[in-house]
Design an enzyme around this catalytic site. Structure first.
Site, mmCIF file in Angstrom:
data_model
loop_
_atom_site.group_PDB
_atom_site.id
_atom_site.type_symbol
_atom_site.label_atom_id
_atom_site.label_comp_id
_atom_site.label_asym_id
_atom_site.label_seq_id
_atom_site.Cartn_x
_atom_site.Cartn_y
_atom_site.Cartn_z
ATOM 1 N N ASP A 174 -2.464 3.235 -4.207
ATOM 2 C CA ASP A 174 -3.720 3.123 -3.475
ATOM 3 C C ASP A 174 -4.612 2.090 -4.147
ATOM 4 O O ASP A 174 -4.258 1.498 -5.175
ATOM 5 C CB ASP A 174 -4.415 4.488 -3.414
ATOM 6 C CG ASP A 174 -3.602 5.496 -2.612
ATOM 7 O OD1 ASP A 174 -2.981 5.084 -1.614
ATOM 8 O OD2 ASP A 174 -3.593 6.681 -2.985
ATOM 9 N N HIS A 220 0.813 -1.218 0.000
ATOM 10 C CA HIS A 220 0.000 0.000 0.000
ATOM 11 C C HIS A 220 0.847 1.269 0.000
ATOM 12 O O HIS A 220 0.325 2.375 -0.162
ATOM 13 C CB HIS A 220 -0.935 0.003 1.211
ATOM 14 C CG HIS A 220 -2.333 0.398 0.880
ATOM 15 N ND1 HIS A 220 -2.643 1.492 0.103
ATOM 16 C CD2 HIS A 220 -3.532 -0.152 1.214
ATOM 17 C CE1 HIS A 220 -3.947 1.609 -0.012
ATOM 18 N NE2 HIS A 220 -4.514 0.604 0.642
#
Length: 450
Positions: A425, A421
């Site tokens: 995104d 992450h």
């Protein structure tokens, strides 16, 4: 006069600092040729044979089987200039693991051929239990694989006491497991039983002493203890580091793979080399990475930068007897389906044989994990550190599916993407996975990238 040269464990490359001796291929007194493999070692990357750069007579070996040696430690000494069946006396320089030799290994010969080899009578154990006492000479024992040798070593079993049930007495894993079970059974029956007639029983009126209170033991729990070393240890270290450092997330989607399967059937029916399903999935994967390059990257936390990589070196998970390994297809983005098929086949065979080089197990930028071969639909895998993502592919099975407005039975697959992450995104990850699913459902979408 012969000159004695010392051969040390060479630098194995790729950050490897040592290796475990699995099996000696020569003995003291053997004549060796230049580039002849003299010892089989296991590193954190692969099982490899180490060739000797000298020709001569082995005068000493350093380290028993099972011993771990650091790079630079002596392996053996060779008397160069001693009588030998070859005129080669100079080193070749080919001492790095992974660099092959074009010569076949010289036939092993003792310097003192007139000497007799001592033999001892033993009681061999075979898988069928019908073995008889026989003479077993000293020297290497024929074993089907280093894994069987390790299993015996870790359980304190002398392979010279076994009679293999394989061809020409080859010791199989079943032979070792049978011997271990037999040894365990003998251990249980060897426990002395109570002899009621040896000692007189207490009088009926004698008080019965109270049972002693349970004592808590600080001893470690019993059971089979498997060392985390070699390939298994390297995998454990890498997965633990990945879990510590990478904040991963997973998204998944079901896709109708019917048209992809039909396209593969049509390709293979047109003649030429067969195309594997894994190769088609890899081609789809590289096309999606070209559209979403954020997922073909790594994170440099010291510089606090995300480094997007120019080339796609595609790793793929391969299960072997020695555990899970991840061979790497170099420049997968520049290969077509036929080239990918051939490279997958070559690396898979090398993985099963334990002959992958360190270079073939490192440097990946993205991993394709086809866990559908294990009969499962989905998974949330651990990212192969220091990569940023992994595409998972489940089994392809018939399922009810709404196709063109009607309920039909279609070939359905579950796709998953586990991603770091820090590099992107959910929108980027979802876009990548959706593009992969679109290519699976409509292979013609790939024509845009050809």
């Amino acid at each position: 006069m012969a000159q004695v040269l010392e051969f040390k464990l060479p630098d194995l490359g790729e950050g490897l600092t040592g290796a475990e001796i699995v099996r000696w291929l020569v003995q003291v007194g053997d004549v060796v040729a230049v580039d002849q493999p003299v010892v089989e070692v296991e590193t954190a990357k692969a099982m490899v044979d180490v060739p000797c750069p000298y020709a001569g007579v082995v005068t000493a070996r350093f380290g028993e089987e099972g011993t771990e040696l650091p790079v630079g430690a002596p392996l053996l000494t060779v008397a160069v200039g001693a009588p030998a069946p070859t005129d080669e006396t100079e080193g070749s320089g080919n001492v790095l693991v992974g660099y092959g030799t074009s010569q076949a290994p010289a036939r092993r010969r003792r310097v003192r051929p007139g000497e007799s080899v001592p033999a001892v009578p033993v009681e061999p154990v075979s898988a069928n239990g019908r073995a008889t006492v026989q003479e077993v000479p000293e020297g290497p024992v024929p074993v089907i694989s280093p894994l069987v040798r390790r299993l015996a070593r870790e359980n304190g079993l002398d392979l010279r006491e076994l009679h293999g049930s394989g061809p020409d007495g080859l010791i199989l894993r079943a032979d070792v497991e049978y011997a271990l079970r037999a040894a365990a059974a003998r251990g249980r029956t060897a426990v002395p039983s109570a002899e009621p007639h040896t000692h007189p029983a207490p009088a009926p009126s004698a008080p019965v002493p109270p049972a002693p209170a349970p004592v808590r033991s600080s001893a470690p729990p019993s059971g089979i203890r498997v060392p985390l070393k070699g390939v298994r240890g390297a995998v454990a270290d890498k997965l633990s580091r990945s879990r510590r450092e990478i904040p991963d997330a997973t998204c998944w989607v079901d896709a109708d793979a019917t048209e992809l399967m039909r396209a593969r059937t049509a390709m293979n029916g047109a003649g030429g080399p067969k195309i594997s399903l894994l190769a088609l999935l890899a081609r789809i994967c590289t096309a999606a990475l070209a559209r979403y390059p954020e997922l073909n990257s790594t994170v440099d936390m010291e510089a606090r930068e995300v480094v997007q990589l120019d080339h796609v070196h595609l790793g793929f998970a391969a299960q072997t007897e020695r555990g899970l390994v991840v061979p790497v297809v170099r420049d997968a983005h520049a290969r077509d389906a036929e080239s990918l098929t051939a490279e997958f086949a070559r690396l898979t065979e090398a993985a099963r044989a334990g002959t992958l080089t360190p270079a073939e197990l490192t440097g990946g930028t993205f991993t394709l994990n086809n866990y559908g071969v294990f009969g499962v639909d989905g998974s949330t895998p651990i990212i192969n550190h220091p990569e940023a993502a992994m595409l998972g592919v489940g089994r392809i099975i018939p399922k009810p599916w709404v196709h063109e407005g009607e309920l039909a039975v279609r070939q359905v697959v579950e796709l998953s993407l586990t991603f770091d992450h820090r590099v992107c995104d959910g929108g980027t990850a979802g876009g990548f996975l959706r593009h992969v699913a679109d290519c699976v459902e409509q292979p013609a979408v790939l024509l845009r990238t050809l």
